[in-house]
Design a protein around this motif. Structure first.
Motif, PDB file in Angstrom:
ATOM      1  N   TYR A 244       0.809  -1.206   0.000  1.00 11.13           N
ATOM      2  CA  TYR A 244       0.000   0.000   0.000  1.00 11.13           C
ATOM      3  C   TYR A 244       0.852   1.271   0.000  1.00 11.13           C
ATOM      4  CZ  TYR A 244      -3.311  -3.570   1.382  1.00 11.13           C
ATOM      5  OH  TYR A 244      -4.055  -4.712   1.436  1.00 11.13           O
TER       6      TYR A 244
ATOM      7  N   GLN B 154     -10.333   8.030   5.148  1.00 14.12           N
ATOM      8  CA  GLN B 154     -10.575   6.688   5.626  1.00 14.12           C
ATOM      9  C   GLN B 154      -9.275   5.886   5.621  1.00 14.12           C
ATOM     10  OE1 GLN B 154     -13.940   4.632   3.964  1.00 14.12           O
ATOM     11  NE2 GLN B 154     -15.042   6.547   3.486  1.00 14.12           N
ATOM     12  N   ASN B 155      -9.285   4.774   6.329  1.00 11.06           N
ATOM     13  CA  ASN B 155      -8.088   3.949   6.453  1.00 11.06           C
ATOM     14  C   ASN B 155      -8.340   2.562   5.880  1.00 11.06           C
ATOM     15  OD1 ASN B 155      -8.136   5.844   9.084  1.00 11.06           O
ATOM     16  ND2 ASN B 155      -6.040   5.531   8.434  1.00 11.06           N
ATOM     17  N   LEU B 156      -7.256   1.987   5.374  1.00  9.72           N
ATOM     18  CA  LEU B 156      -7.323   0.613   4.901  1.00  9.72           C
ATOM     19  C   LEU B 156      -7.398  -0.333   6.106  1.00  9.72           C
ATOM     20  CD1 LEU B 156      -4.590   0.825   2.127  1.00  9.72           C
ATOM     21  CD2 LEU B 156      -7.059   0.631   1.767  1.00  9.72           C
ATOM     22  N   PRO B 157      -8.020  -1.487   5.964  1.00  9.42           N
ATOM     23  CA  PRO B 157      -8.170  -2.398   7.109  1.00  9.42           C
ATOM     24  C   PRO B 157      -6.965  -3.295   7.334  1.00  9.42           C
ATOM     25  CG  PRO B 157      -9.345  -3.278   5.220  1.00  9.42           C
ATOM     26  CD  PRO B 157      -8.782  -1.939   4.785  1.00  9.42           C
TER      27      PRO B 157
ATOM     28  N   PRO C 214      -3.654   5.171   5.463  1.00  7.90           N
ATOM     29  CA  PRO C 214      -4.752   5.890   4.804  1.00  7.90           C
ATOM     30  C   PRO C 214      -5.110   5.250   3.469  1.00  7.90           C
ATOM     31  CG  PRO C 214      -2.704   7.140   4.698  1.00  7.90           C
ATOM     32  CD  PRO C 214      -2.450   5.991   5.617  1.00  7.90           C
ATOM     33  N   ASP C 215      -6.379   5.264   3.156  1.00  9.31           N
ATOM     34  CA  ASP C 215      -6.873   4.703   1.898  1.00  9.31           C
ATOM     35  C   ASP C 215      -6.694   5.739   0.796  1.00  9.31           C
ATOM     36  OD1 ASP C 215      -8.255   3.653  -0.232  1.00  9.31           O
ATOM     37  OD2 ASP C 215      -9.921   2.905   0.979  1.00  9.31           O
ATOM     38  N   PRO C 216      -5.832   5.478  -0.200  1.00  8.92           N
ATOM     39  CA  PRO C 216      -5.591   6.485  -1.238  1.00  8.92           C
ATOM     40  C   PRO C 216      -6.822   6.762  -2.094  1.00  8.92           C
ATOM     41  CG  PRO C 216      -4.578   4.387  -1.826  1.00  8.92           C
ATOM     42  CD  PRO C 216      -5.064   4.255  -0.425  1.00  8.92           C
ATOM     43  N   ASN C 217      -7.767   5.845  -2.113  1.00  6.49           N
ATOM     44  CA  ASN C 217      -8.963   6.031  -2.945  1.00  6.49           C
ATOM     45  C   ASN C 217     -10.142   6.623  -2.190  1.00  6.49           C
ATOM     46  OD1 ASN C 217      -7.640   4.799  -5.206  1.00  6.49           O
ATOM     47  ND2 ASN C 217      -8.074   2.778  -4.303  1.00  6.49           N
ATOM     48  N   ASN C 218      -9.990   6.714  -0.872  1.00 11.14           N
ATOM     49  CA  ASN C 218     -11.075   7.262  -0.044  1.00 11.14           C
ATOM     50  C   ASN C 218     -10.470   8.184   1.014  1.00 11.14           C
ATOM     51  OD1 ASN C 218     -13.593   5.635  -0.947  1.00 11.14           O
ATOM     52  ND2 ASN C 218     -12.046   4.046  -0.573  1.00 11.14           N
TER      53      ASN C 218
ATOM     54  N   LEU D  59      -3.184   1.658  10.789  1.00 11.99           N
ATOM     55  CA  LEU D  59      -3.985   1.410   9.599  1.00 11.99           C
ATOM     56  C   LEU D  59      -3.657   2.508   8.588  1.00 11.99           C
ATOM     57  CD1 LEU D  59      -7.428   0.482  11.206  1.00 11.99           C
ATOM     58  CD2 LEU D  59      -5.654  -1.054  10.350  1.00 11.99           C
TER      59      LEU D  59
END
Length: 298
Positions: free
Chosen positions: A106, A162-165, A155-159, A153
Motif C-alpha cells: 500500500y 478513511q483507512n485501509l483495514p 490511509p486509503d488512497p482512494n477514499n 492502519l
C-alpha cells in the motif's frame, strides 16, 4: 553490516566530584539478495529439509537497504563522594536497537522505522555505615521507550479520510516506567551476614498505534510481561568454623514476587468473570542449605 564508534571520558571536577560523558555513533548498511534456486527444492513433506544446495541459484533481485542514517546515543554522569563511606550519583543514558524498514503493497516506498531508543535517568546512593558493618544502596530510575514497533492502519488512497483495514508496522509506539530499588547488607561480625532488598516498579505501554478492535495484541495501559510492581528478598548466612580447619556455612534465602502477567498479548492474558486481568499469583521461594568447605577452600 553495523559499524560503531564509542568513547567515554571522566573528568575530576574537584576532589569529590567526577563528571562523565560518553557517546556512541552507529551506522548500518546492507542488502537483500533474492535467488531463484537451481539445485535445491522443497519436498511435499514440510517436516523434511530441502534437498540440494540451498545457496545456489540465479540472482533475481538485489535490494539495497535504505540509508537509515547514523544513530547517536549519549551518556552523562555525575558522581559525588560525600565522604569516604558515602557516594551520591546521577546518570542519564540511552540504549537502542537499530532501525529497519517495513515493506507494504500500500506504500510506493518502504516505511523507514526509526531506532528504538530507551532513555533512562537514575539517581542513587552507595554507602558503607557503622564502621563498614552496614552497606546500604538505593536508587530511583525513570525511563522512556520511543520507537516501539506498533501497527497502524494506513490511509486509503482512494477514499480520503478513511483507512485501509490492513495494518502495517511503524515506529511510533511509546512505553514508560519508573521504579525504586534498595538493598541492605549487615555483617555485625565475621560469622553473621544478613541481606535484604526491595524493588518497586511501574512499567506501562503508553501508545501502541491502532489497537486491534477485537482486543488482541498490545493494548494501552497493559503492564510489561514478567514485570511485577513489587519484589523483595532476604537472606541470612552463618559461618561456623571447625576446630580442625574448614567451616560449615548455614544459609537461608527467601525471595518474593508480586502478581504479574506472562504475555504482553492481550488475547493470551487470562481474564476473570468480569473481564479483568487474572494476574499470575504472587509467590515466594524459600531455600535453605548447609555447605561444608574444607580448610584449603575456606
Amino acid at each position: 553490516t553495523d559499524t560503531a564508534f564509542f568513547g567515554e571520558v571522566t573528568v575530576a571536577a574537584t576532589k569529590k566530584l567526577d563528571l562523565t560523558y560518553g557517546i556512541r555513533l552507529t551506522g548500518h548498511n546492507g542488502r537483500a539478495i533474492v535467488l531463484d534456486p537451481i539445485a535445491a527444492f522443497r519436498t511435499a513433506d514440510p517436516n523434511v529439509s530441502p534437498e540440494g544446495d540451498v545457496f545456489s541459484g540465479n540472482i533475481a533481485s538485489i535490494n539495497e537497504d535504505p540509508d537509515l542514517g547514523t544513530v547517536t546515543t549519549h551518556k552523562y554522569g555525575v558522581q559525588y563522594q560525600a565522604n569516604p563511606t558515602m557516594m551520591l550519583y546521577g546518570t542519564y543514558s540511552e540504549g537502542f536497537t537499530s532501525g529497519g524498514v517495513t515493506i507494504s503493497q500500500y506504500f510506493a516506498q518502504p516505511i523507514v522505522l526509526d531506532p528504538e531508543v530507551i532513555a533512562t535517568k537514575e539517581v542513587g546512593i552507595k554507602s558503607d555505615l557503622l564502621d563498614r558493618h552496614l552497606r546500604f544502596n538505593a536508587d530511583y530510575y525513570k525511563f522512556t521507550w520511543k520507537g516501539l514497533r506498533v501497527p497502524i492502519l494506513p490511509p486509503d488512497p482512494n477514499n480520503p479520510g478513511q483507512n485501509l483495514p490492513f495494518p502495517v508496522n511503524t515506529s511510533t509506539g511509546r512505553a514508560a516506567g519508573h521504579g525504586f530499588e534498595a538493598d541492605l547488607t549487615w555483617a555485625p561480625n565475621d560469622r553473621w551476614r544478613v541481606t535484604g532488598g526491595i524493588g518497586l516498579t511501574k512499567n506501562r505501554y503508553v501508545y501502541i498505534g491502532v489497537p486491534d478492535p477485537a482486543g488482541n495484541g498490545l493494548q494501552p495501559g497493559l503492564p510489561f510481561a514478567y514485570s511485577p510492581d513489587r519484589s523483595a528478598s532476604v537472606s541470612m548466612q552463618y559461618t561456623m568454623p571447625l576446630e580442625k580447619g574448614g567451616r560449615i556455612l548455614w544459609n537461608a534465602r527467601y525471595g518474593w514476587m508480586d502478581k504479574y502477567i506472562r504475555d504482553p498479548a492481550n488475547q493470551r492474558i487470562p481474564k476473570d468473570a468480569n473481564g479483568n486481568i487474572a494476574y499470575e499469583p504472587a509467590y515466594g521461594i524459600l531455600n535453605v542449605d548447609v555447605r561444608y568447605e574444607p580448610a584449603d577452600a575456606a
